[in-house]
Structure formats: C-alpha cells, structure tokens
Design an enzyme around this catalytic site. Sequence first.
Site, mmCIF file in Angstrom:
data_model
loop_
_atom_site.group_PDB
_atom_site.id
_atom_site.type_symbol
_atom_site.label_atom_id
_atom_site.label_comp_id
_atom_site.label_asym_id
_atom_site.label_seq_id
_atom_site.Cartn_x
_atom_site.Cartn_y
_atom_site.Cartn_z
ATOM 1 N N LYS A 87 0.925 -1.055 -0.114
ATOM 2 C CA LYS A 87 0.139 -0.151 -0.050
ATOM 3 C C LYS A 87 0.972 1.274 -0.246
ATOM 4 O O LYS A 87 1.941 1.296 0.804
ATOM 5 C CB LYS A 87 -0.889 -0.344 1.282
ATOM 6 C CG LYS A 87 -2.145 0.763 1.034
ATOM 7 C CD LYS A 87 -3.098 0.654 2.533
ATOM 8 C CE LYS A 87 -4.316 1.358 2.521
ATOM 9 N NZ LYS A 87 -5.124 1.033 3.547
HETATM 10 O O1 G3P Z 1 -7.834 1.911 5.484
HETATM 11 C C1 G3P Z 1 -8.182 3.223 4.804
HETATM 12 C C2 G3P Z 1 -9.316 3.604 5.244
HETATM 13 O O2 G3P Z 1 -10.530 2.721 4.984
HETATM 14 C C3 G3P Z 1 -9.465 4.568 6.570
HETATM 15 O O3 G3P Z 1 -10.759 4.840 6.910
HETATM 16 O O4 G3P Z 1 -12.458 5.271 8.707
HETATM 17 O O5 G3P Z 1 -9.869 6.191 8.917
HETATM 18 O O6 G3P Z 1 -11.570 7.312 7.228
HETATM 19 P P1 G3P Z 1 -10.999 5.902 7.718
#
Ligand code: G3P
Length: 219
Positions: A87
């Site tokens: 990633k």
């Molecule tokens: O893994 C990346 C993403 O899904 C993060 O989500 O909830 O931290 O905005 P969030």
Amino acid sequence: MKFFIDTANLDQIKEAQDLGVLDGVTTNPSLMAKEGITGDENVIAHYKAICAIVDDNVSAEVISTTYDEIIKEGEALAKLDPKIVVKVPMIKDGVKAIKYLSSKGIRTNCTLIFSPGQALLAAKAGASYVSPFLGRLDDISTDGLQLIEDIRLIFDNYGYPTEILAASIRGPLHIVSCAKLGADVITAPLSAITALLKHPLTDSGLATFLADHAKASGK
Ligand code: G3P
C-alpha cells in the site's frame, strides 16, 4: 464485488473469515497503532499472522515517503508473503514507486485517493488497486460516492485493469451504494459488514416461522 475488512484486529479478521465472505484485509499505520502493534519486528509478525488467516490480498502500508525508500520497504513487505499487496500513498514518489513495483510484478494499492485525477494517475502507473476514501470526503461535506462513480467511468472509458477499492466505509449503506456504482472492492469495518445481515422483517419473519412450526408440531 470483493469484501475486504479494514482492521488489524486478528479476532475481527478471523470472525469475517469464518463468515465465509472475506476476500482480503486492509491495514494502515493508524489501524496497526490502534492494536498496539509497534516496532518493525512486531509489525512484520503481525502481517504474517494476518496472512495466515486469510486467503489473499493483505494490504501492508509503507511508511516511507521517498522513491528509493518506498521501493526498499515495498519489496521487503512483498517478500513476507505472496498474499501481501503493498500500500503506497498518493504522492509523487509514491506514483513513481508504484510504476516500478508493478513492473516487478508486485501488487500495489494506491491509498489516500480523494480525486478522480489521483485515481487516473495511479492507474496509469499500474496500481493493482486505488483506494478512494469516501467516508472522509463525506465528513467534509463532499460527496464520496460521486468519486467512486467518476473513477468507475474513467477506468471503464479506457479499460484500466486497476480495481476500485472503496475505503473509509462507515456503514452498510456505503457498501450497498458502492456495489450499485460498480466498485470492484469495498473495505469496511466488521460492524458495517455484519450490519448487512440485519433486517427487522427477517427477525420477525423467522420468529413467526419457528412459532408456527412449533404450534403445528404440538410443541
Ligand atoms: O484503510 C483506509 C481507510 O479505510 C480509512 O478509513 O475510517 O479512517 O476514514 P477511515
């Protein structure tokens, strides 16, 4: 549509795997920190533990931000297990590194995508996945789902094989909307995935079926 779980919590990953619908896992440095996983050796051991649970597609995020370092870290992560997808953040050196890593047959997930142009660049560089963060766009009163729709249109226009991995999913309706828009993958917390199970008419309907069966059986 593929289902990934967005967590570094091993119990939740096992629970989703046991449900039989899991296609992969996405992690990021914040999710690793949330589980108290720190230090290179522990991080590596944790990625290996995740790979031992799931069948494929474990996104492991680099913390480097320069081309040479991203490549070095990405190659080391990819060597841990064939299930690892490296990633890489959507920055200039990240795009260059994605181009290099994909030319070496290493799968990549370009993360922190917030615009169609960023997704286009990542696809041009050969990313296996792009991760548009729809919840975080919604949080700032911008339509996250519109981004998924725009990227779908662009990728279909040119036949890019890069898969749209809808990330920053906040609930079950996000998952359903992404499915309607043709996202290839969603990554979501376990709570959003299991919420798809629920409908009050299912619960009341099942209760009635079981009660009628018991009555008819004289129980
Ligand atoms: O893994 C990346 C993403 O899904 C993060 O989500 O909830 O931290 O905005 P969030």
